[in-house]
Design a protein around this motif. Structure first.
Motif, PDB file in Angstrom:
ATOM      1  N   MET A  17       0.556  -0.983  -0.264  1.00  0.00           N
ATOM      2  CA  MET A  17       0.059   0.272  -0.171  1.00  0.00           C
ATOM      3  C   MET A  17       1.467   1.324   0.066  1.00  0.00           C
ATOM      4  O   MET A  17       0.175   2.633  -1.040  1.00  0.00           O
ATOM      5  CB  MET A  17      -1.219   0.190   1.682  1.00  0.00           C
ATOM      6  CG  MET A  17      -2.535  -0.356   0.959  1.00  0.00           C
ATOM      7  SD  MET A  17      -3.390  -0.073   2.458  1.00  0.00           S
ATOM      8  CE  MET A  17      -3.371   1.267   2.399  1.00  0.00           C
TER       9      MET A  17
ATOM     10  N   LEU B  32      -3.113   3.307  -4.757  1.00  0.00           N
ATOM     11  CA  LEU B  32      -4.755   2.772  -3.927  1.00  0.00           C
ATOM     12  C   LEU B  32      -4.959   2.491  -6.073  1.00  0.00           C
ATOM     13  O   LEU B  32      -5.145   3.224  -6.911  1.00  0.00           O
ATOM     14  CB  LEU B  32      -4.974   3.175  -3.723  1.00  0.00           C
ATOM     15  CG  LEU B  32      -4.657   3.028  -1.790  1.00  0.00           C
ATOM     16  CD1 LEU B  32      -5.413   3.285  -1.102  1.00  0.00           C
ATOM     17  CD2 LEU B  32      -3.777   1.360  -1.935  1.00  0.00           C
TER      18      LEU B  32
ATOM     19  N   CYS C 281      -8.000  -7.042  -0.723  1.00  0.00           N
ATOM     20  CA  CYS C 281      -6.931  -5.365  -0.247  1.00  0.00           C
ATOM     21  C   CYS C 281      -5.796  -6.222  -1.025  1.00  0.00           C
ATOM     22  O   CYS C 281      -4.809  -5.775  -0.450  1.00  0.00           O
ATOM     23  CB  CYS C 281      -6.847  -4.993   1.259  1.00  0.00           C
ATOM     24  SG  CYS C 281      -7.801  -4.466   1.739  1.00  0.00           S
TER      25      CYS C 281
ATOM     26  N   SER D  22     -10.063  -0.238   5.404  1.00  0.00           N
ATOM     27  CA  SER D  22      -9.424  -1.513   6.099  1.00  0.00           C
ATOM     28  C   SER D  22      -8.386  -1.363   7.113  1.00  0.00           C
ATOM     29  O   SER D  22      -7.726  -2.018   7.830  1.00  0.00           O
ATOM     30  CB  SER D  22      -9.288  -2.647   5.298  1.00  0.00           C
ATOM     31  OG  SER D  22     -10.139  -2.737   4.389  1.00  0.00           O
TER      32      SER D  22
ATOM     33  N   TRP E 227      -9.310  -0.105   0.500  1.00  0.00           N
ATOM     34  CA  TRP E 227      -8.034  -0.651   1.430  1.00  0.00           C
ATOM     35  C   TRP E 227      -7.645   0.461   2.898  1.00  0.00           C
ATOM     36  O   TRP E 227      -6.613   0.337   3.605  1.00  0.00           O
ATOM     37  CB  TRP E 227      -7.200  -0.558   0.389  1.00  0.00           C
ATOM     38  CG  TRP E 227      -6.920  -1.236  -0.500  1.00  0.00           C
ATOM     39  CD1 TRP E 227      -7.918  -2.925  -1.234  1.00  0.00           C
ATOM     40  CD2 TRP E 227      -6.060  -1.528  -2.366  1.00  0.00           C
ATOM     41  NE1 TRP E 227      -7.727  -3.596  -2.640  1.00  0.00           N
ATOM     42  CE2 TRP E 227      -6.507  -2.787  -2.376  1.00  0.00           C
ATOM     43  CE3 TRP E 227      -4.574  -2.220  -1.835  1.00  0.00           C
ATOM     44  CZ2 TRP E 227      -6.492  -3.948  -3.259  1.00  0.00           C
ATOM     45  CZ3 TRP E 227      -4.176  -2.916  -2.670  1.00  0.00           C
ATOM     46  CH2 TRP E 227      -4.705  -3.741  -3.732  1.00  0.00           C
TER      47      TRP E 227
END
Length: 190
Positions: free
Chosen positions: A1, A6, A68, A116, A113
């Motif tokens: 990430m 993203l 993710c 989360s 993402w």
């Protein structure tokens, strides 16, 4: 990430990446009144702006995004109680995000993402994390008094609804009473 942008597309197909879409997807999967084929069709339509060539490719992309971009970890038994439920815990999550991040979830668009990651990083001070901690606690090796306390808290924070759902106030009163009783027991032992 941290080293990539993203994803907003999967294999060149535009997607709806806001956290609300994935919450709807999870709720759709739990819907017992809908056939699996219908769930899959609705999920694909919900998630993809540009439709993939095949349903298999769509499902694979959707599930990759939902996780993710990570491989699913085997958590062991399927019979364990869920740690959280978006529908049941909506107010707990909303207040936790506001408490920890100053974020009002109804006022922002947030990538799934990012949502989360932020949800995972919520502090233990939030009522949401308290509920999750009680729901997932292994009480088998605890002293008997502590087991009783955890059992009561597990009941208070249980996701499964009773025949008549408790109001937020009733739930809070029940929790406060359990906490008060626990404090009294602790003080008596001193």
């Amino acid at each position: 990430m941290l080293l990539q942008v993203l994803p907003t597309q999967i294999k060149g197909k535009k997607i709806r990446y806001d956290f609300r879409v994935m919450i709807e997807y999870e709720m759709l999967l739990k819907n017992k009144d809908m056939a699996d084929g219908e769930k899959i069709k609705k999920a694909i339509e919900l998630f993809f702006i540009d439709m993939p060539e095949s349903p298999e490719e769509a499902i694979e992309g959707l599930n990759w995004f939902y996780r993710c971009g990570k491989q699913r970890k085997d958590t062991g038994g399927e019979n364990t109680s869920p740690a959280y439920d978006f529908q049941h815990d909506d107010q707990l999550l909303y207040s936790a995000f506001f408490q920890d991040y100053g974020v009002k979830l109804d006022e922002i668009q947030l990538h799934w993402w990012a949502f989360s990651a932020m949800m995972t990083g919520l502090s233990e001070d939030t009522l949401f994390k308290t509920a999750v901690r009680y729901r997932t606690a292994d009480i088998s090796h605890m002293p008997k008094e502590m087991q009783q306390h955890y059992k009561k808290c597990k009941e208070i924070f249980a996701i499964e609804r009773q025949s008549k759902p408790m109001t937020r106030e009733e739930n809070f009163i029940r929790f406060a009473q359990a906490m008060r009783k626990r404090m009294e027991q602790t003080q008596k032992r001193r």
